[in-house]
Design a protein around this motif. Structure first.
Motif, PDB file in Angstrom:
ATOM      1  N   ASN A  11     -33.961  20.353  49.561  1.00 29.00           N
ATOM      2  CA  ASN A  11     -34.804  20.142  48.382  1.00 29.00           C
ATOM      3  C   ASN A  11     -34.069  20.499  47.093  1.00 29.00           C
ATOM      4  O   ASN A  11     -34.224  19.825  46.071  1.00 29.00           O
ATOM      5  CB  ASN A  11     -36.081  20.972  48.508  1.00 29.00           C
ATOM      6  CG  ASN A  11     -36.904  20.597  49.725  1.00 29.00           C
ATOM      7  OD1 ASN A  11     -36.879  19.462  50.176  1.00 29.00           O
ATOM      8  ND2 ASN A  11     -37.633  21.554  50.267  1.00 29.00           N
ATOM      9  N   SER A  63     -31.625  17.717  46.170  1.00 28.29           N
ATOM     10  CA  SER A  63     -32.333  16.563  45.594  1.00 28.29           C
ATOM     11  C   SER A  63     -32.615  16.780  44.115  1.00 28.29           C
ATOM     12  O   SER A  63     -32.426  15.873  43.294  1.00 28.29           O
ATOM     13  CB  SER A  63     -33.629  16.321  46.357  1.00 28.29           C
ATOM     14  OG  SER A  63     -33.385  15.983  47.708  1.00 28.29           O
ATOM     15  N   ALA A  64     -33.064  17.980  43.758  1.00 30.83           N
ATOM     16  CA  ALA A  64     -33.339  18.271  42.353  1.00 30.83           C
ATOM     17  C   ALA A  64     -32.057  18.285  41.526  1.00 30.83           C
ATOM     18  O   ALA A  64     -32.035  17.806  40.384  1.00 30.83           O
ATOM     19  CB  ALA A  64     -34.065  19.606  42.230  1.00 30.83           C
ATOM     20  N   ALA A  67     -30.846  14.685  40.854  1.00 24.81           N
ATOM     21  CA  ALA A  67     -31.634  14.077  39.782  1.00 24.81           C
ATOM     22  C   ALA A  67     -31.227  14.633  38.426  1.00 24.81           C
ATOM     23  O   ALA A  67     -31.168  13.894  37.428  1.00 24.81           O
ATOM     24  CB  ALA A  67     -33.128  14.321  40.036  1.00 24.81           C
ATOM     25  N   LEU A  90     -30.448   7.224  42.796  1.00 27.42           N
ATOM     26  CA  LEU A  90     -31.010   7.503  44.107  1.00 27.42           C
ATOM     27  C   LEU A  90     -32.008   6.422  44.493  1.00 27.42           C
ATOM     28  O   LEU A  90     -32.690   5.855  43.638  1.00 27.42           O
ATOM     29  CB  LEU A  90     -31.717   8.869  44.123  1.00 27.42           C
ATOM     30  CG  LEU A  90     -30.913  10.096  43.680  1.00 27.42           C
ATOM     31  CD1 LEU A  90     -31.835  11.306  43.575  1.00 27.42           C
ATOM     32  CD2 LEU A  90     -29.783  10.379  44.667  1.00 27.42           C
ATOM     33  N   ASP A  94     -34.438   7.360  46.531  1.00 26.50           N
ATOM     34  CA  ASP A  94     -35.589   8.237  46.528  1.00 26.50           C
ATOM     35  C   ASP A  94     -35.087   9.661  46.687  1.00 26.50           C
ATOM     36  O   ASP A  94     -33.976   9.889  47.163  1.00 26.50           O
ATOM     37  CB  ASP A  94     -36.556   7.864  47.666  1.00 26.50           C
ATOM     38  CG  ASP A  94     -37.912   8.535  47.518  1.00 26.50           C
ATOM     39  OD1 ASP A  94     -38.155   9.127  46.453  1.00 26.50           O
ATOM     40  OD2 ASP A  94     -38.716   8.469  48.469  1.00 26.50           O
ATOM     41  N   SER A  95     -35.908  10.615  46.288  1.00 25.06           N
ATOM     42  CA  SER A  95     -35.562  12.021  46.511  1.00 25.06           C
ATOM     43  C   SER A  95     -35.894  12.411  47.942  1.00 25.06           C
ATOM     44  O   SER A  95     -36.894  11.958  48.503  1.00 25.06           O
ATOM     45  CB  SER A  95     -36.315  12.923  45.528  1.00 25.06           C
ATOM     46  OG  SER A  95     -35.869  12.729  44.210  1.00 25.06           O
ATOM     47  N   TYR A 146     -42.432  16.997  48.130  1.00 22.26           N
ATOM     48  CA  TYR A 146     -41.949  15.892  47.293  1.00 22.26           C
ATOM     49  C   TYR A 146     -42.770  15.779  46.009  1.00 22.26           C
ATOM     50  O   TYR A 146     -42.220  15.539  44.928  1.00 22.26           O
ATOM     51  CB  TYR A 146     -42.012  14.602  48.103  1.00 22.26           C
ATOM     52  CG  TYR A 146     -41.632  13.348  47.357  1.00 22.26           C
ATOM     53  CD1 TYR A 146     -40.302  13.009  47.154  1.00 22.26           C
ATOM     54  CD2 TYR A 146     -42.610  12.483  46.861  1.00 22.26           C
ATOM     55  CE1 TYR A 146     -39.951  11.858  46.485  1.00 22.26           C
ATOM     56  CE2 TYR A 146     -42.269  11.325  46.193  1.00 22.26           C
ATOM     57  CZ  TYR A 146     -40.937  11.014  46.007  1.00 22.26           C
ATOM     58  OH  TYR A 146     -40.591   9.867  45.342  1.00 22.26           O
ATOM     59  N   CYS A 203     -41.306  16.048  42.200  1.00 21.71           N
ATOM     60  CA  CYS A 203     -41.497  14.945  41.254  1.00 21.71           C
ATOM     61  C   CYS A 203     -42.256  15.400  40.010  1.00 21.71           C
ATOM     62  O   CYS A 203     -41.937  14.983  38.891  1.00 21.71           O
ATOM     63  CB  CYS A 203     -42.233  13.795  41.936  1.00 21.71           C
ATOM     64  SG  CYS A 203     -41.243  12.907  43.154  1.00 21.71           S
TER      65      CYS A 203
END
Length: 262
Positions: A165, A168-169, A172, A178, A180-181, A250, A254
């Motif tokens: 996680n 992913s952050a 971004a 991407l 998607d995350s 998620y 987001c």
């Protein structure tokens, strides 16, 4: 001619040793519900902050993006560098590499700064879990590198999920394209019940653990890892519950990323 010399500074141990008798009984963390009062399918509170390392590094070695992630007692930081020149000059697709390490004070099983085989194995897991979400074809001849540091750990499977996680952050925050995350969550089997986001004490008392990483918007599982034996019905139930927890995580990621753009 040999001399029988005795070192008086050395205390010789007994020739025969006896294993001590332990009178204390193991404490079941699920005896009176979960220790922190959570429901069986409830994830620990999450805190995310992007760019904490960018503000501290004003030199050319500053990361392209970074993130700090908290989930209960778990604390993870990640720095992303790239896209930058890769090792292969004729590659049609970019590459994603990950480095993972525990801080020496983060957990009881890490006592040195020297990288262990477990950390190398976890780094490979992170690469396989996150790489499907990156548009590597948009970065030919380039390399994207993620460096993850666990500041505090509370559950091995839960820490790996938190690292996914956090990456992913950070991706971004770095502006990497991407699909998607990726959101990840872990579960453990205690008796006949699956328990979400277990602490280390809860994992030690469990017979099986499961980790799922998925892209919720694309409805695609990027990584699945299970330790222990279960029936097919139990595994299917755990995957479905983990997928629901990933959707909740998620949504938190987001909402934070959207708030940073306002």
């Amino acid at each position: 001619m040999s001399l029988n010399v005795t070192d008086r500074r050395r205390i010789n141990g007994p020739q025969r040793s006896v294993e001590p008798v332990y009178t204390t009984k193991a404490v079941d963390p699920f005896a009176a519900g979960r220790l922190d009062g959570r429901a069986l399918d409830q994830v620990r509170p999450i805190f995310i902050k992007t760019g904490p390392l960018d503000a501290q590094s004003l030199s050319a070695a500053a990361p392209s993006g970074s993130a700090y992630y908290e989930q209960g007692k778990i604390r993870v930081s990640c720095a992303v560098y790239g896209p930058r020149q890769g090792r292969k000059s004729n590659a049609r697709m970019g590459s994603f590499d990950c480095d993972f390490k525990y801080a020496p004070f983060s957990c009881s099983w890490k006592r040195s700064h020297i990288k262990t085989s477990d950390e190398r194995e976890i780094a490979l897991m992170l690469e396989q879990a996150v790489a499907p979400a990156i548009r590597l074809e948009a970065y030919p001849k380039a390399s994207i590198d993620a460096f993850v540091t666990v500041i505090e750990s509370d559950g091995k499977a839960a820490t790996i999920a938190a690292a996914i996680n956090c990456i992913s952050a950070a991706l971004a925050d770095a502006g990497i394209e991407l699909y998607d995350s990726v959101a990840a969550c872990s579960m453990a089997l205690h008796g006949e019940q699956w328990v979400s986001d277990c602490s280390q004490a809860e994992e030690n008392a469990s017979a099986c653990s499961l980790l799922v990483a998925r892209m919720p918007s694309a409805d695609e599982v990027t990584y699945l890892l299970q330790h222990g034996k279960t029936t097919p019905e139990q595994t299917q139930q755990a995957i479905q519950t983990c997928a629901n927890d990933c959707t909740r995580v998620y949504a938190v990621i987001c909402r934070y990323l959207q708030a940073t753009l306002e």
